[in-house]
Design a protein around this motif. Structure first.
Motif, mmCIF file in Angstrom:
data_model
loop_
_atom_site.group_PDB
_atom_site.id
_atom_site.type_symbol
_atom_site.label_atom_id
_atom_site.label_comp_id
_atom_site.label_asym_id
_atom_site.label_seq_id
_atom_site.Cartn_x
_atom_site.Cartn_y
_atom_site.Cartn_z
ATOM 1 N N UNK A 10 0.835 -1.208 0.000
ATOM 2 C CA UNK A 10 0.000 0.000 0.000
ATOM 3 C C UNK A 10 0.867 1.254 0.000
ATOM 4 N N UNK A 11 1.880 1.254 0.852
ATOM 5 C CA UNK A 11 2.756 2.425 0.918
ATOM 6 C C UNK A 11 3.501 2.627 -0.388
ATOM 7 N N UNK A 12 4.007 1.518 -0.958
ATOM 8 C CA UNK A 12 4.721 1.627 -2.229
ATOM 9 C C UNK A 12 3.818 2.117 -3.347
ATOM 10 N N UNK A 13 2.551 1.701 -3.322
ATOM 11 C CA UNK A 13 1.600 2.155 -4.344
ATOM 12 C C UNK A 13 1.346 3.647 -4.223
ATOM 13 N N UNK A 57 3.360 5.903 -2.912
ATOM 14 C CA UNK A 57 4.566 6.616 -3.344
ATOM 15 C C UNK A 57 4.657 6.628 -4.867
ATOM 16 N N UNK A 58 4.370 5.496 -5.503
ATOM 17 C CA UNK A 58 4.423 5.431 -6.966
ATOM 18 C C UNK A 58 3.434 6.412 -7.599
ATOM 19 N N UNK A 59 2.213 6.462 -7.059
ATOM 20 C CA UNK A 59 1.196 7.366 -7.599
ATOM 21 C C UNK A 59 1.625 8.816 -7.446
ATOM 22 N N UNK A 60 2.145 9.164 -6.267
ATOM 23 C CA UNK A 60 2.568 10.547 -6.020
ATOM 24 C C UNK A 60 3.738 10.945 -6.919
ATOM 25 N N UNK A 61 4.735 10.073 -7.034
ATOM 26 C CA UNK A 61 5.893 10.385 -7.876
ATOM 27 C C UNK A 61 5.470 10.531 -9.333
ATOM 28 N N UNK A 62 4.584 9.640 -9.786
ATOM 29 C CA UNK A 62 4.101 9.726 -11.162
ATOM 30 C C UNK A 62 3.314 11.019 -11.390
#
Length: 307
Positions: free
Chosen positions: A57-60, A62-67
């Protein structure tokens, strides 16, 4: 529950087309089964699964925010700033993204992970738990029960354990590094030659689990499987009693019906394989209770008549 979710999800995806359904089947294949970490059958496994979900969940996020930030850079209007303003913005990103975010992330993961790892340690309890020794060989499993009344019980490629209570596994390797892993019961631990590592696992209720060597150990690594079954304490005690060395030796001595088979075994197999009451060979798997096992060759083939 994970199996139900998998089926419901597949039903919905099938309506979108066969290719998408096939892709979903591959992605959801690990949600259930005797080796699924997402179908825990013990407290340690539930803790490990919870950490996995938290990290996913945390990695998802972070991925969404960075993208999102990355896409934003293509659309934002160019703004003219002074060097002082540029340095101020750079400091914010360095402090926020380079210090605050990593420290907060690692702290949160350690908060979840350390207690879980602690529960897997074989720490002293009020009443000492059952101890089972597991030794990894190329490419089979040796399982010993040193606490059995009447003498140590030895078997191979199958592990019977009591359900509903903690069990301490003392593991080591006989030749190269292996790894003991019962996915539905908890984490994995290395089996290192010359060293005994310990891990505590518990099965909530009687069930059958799949186990696998999780460290590449040679050509047959993928075939090095272990049959694990948790049973009630009374059934566990009865199973141990049936495999006492004295009883097996008496059976072997009194068995005249299979005398030709015994002679063939002593001539061709006894130097490597142990059978209680007949031979003490220790190079190959113990064959004392071979007929009661569910598979042959560390899970390579099912135990069936004619094999």
């Amino acid at each position: 529950m994970s199996l139900c979710i998998q089926r419901l999800t597949l039903q919905r995806v099938k309506s979108l087309g066969t290719p998408l359904a096939m892709l979903a089947s591959l992605l959801l294949a690990g949600c259930a089964g005797d080796k699924s970490i997402l179908d825990p059958a013990g407290q340690a496994a539930r803790d490990v699964a919870m950490i996995w979900w938290v990290m996913l969940s945390f990695g998802t996020v972070v991925l969404v925010l960075v993208t999102a930030f990355w896409l934003y850079t293509f659309k934002r209007k160019e703004v003219t700033r002074t060097p002082a303003e540029e340095r101020k913005i750079a400091r914010r990103w360095i402090i926020g993204g380079g210090i605050v975010l990593p420290v907060a992330s690692i702290t949160a993961l350690l908060t979840f992970g350390v207690p879980t790892g602690q529960r897997l340690l074989a720490l002293p309890l009020g009443e000492p738990p059952e101890v089972i020794e597991v030794i990894g060989h190329q490419w089979w499993w040796e399982v010993r029960y040193p606490g059995a009344e009447g003498g140590e019980v030895v078997t191979a490629n199958q592990l019977i354990m009591p359900a509903g209570e903690p069990v301490d596994f003392h593991v080591t390797g006989a030749d190269v590094i292996h790894a003991f892993w019962v996915p539905r019961l908890g984490g994995k631990i290395d089996m290192i030659p010359g060293r005994v590592n310990k891990i505590r696992l518990e099965a909530d209720e009687p069930a059958v689990f799949g186990a696998q060597c999780a460290e590449f150990c040679g050509a047959q690594h993928a075939q090095m499987q272990l049959y694990v079954e948790a049973v009630e304490r009374d059934e566990y005690e009865a199973w141990l009693a049936d495999r006492q060395i004295d009883e097996l030796a008496a059976l072997a001595e009194n068995d005249q019906q299979h005398e030709p088979a015994r002679e063939a075994f002593m001539t061709h197999c006894a130097s490597c394989h142990r059978v209680a009451g007949l031979s003490s060979g220790g190079e190959g798997p113990d064959l004392s209770d071979l007929g009661s096992r569910t598979s042959l060759g560390a899970g390579i083939m099912a135990m069936e008549e004619g094999r």
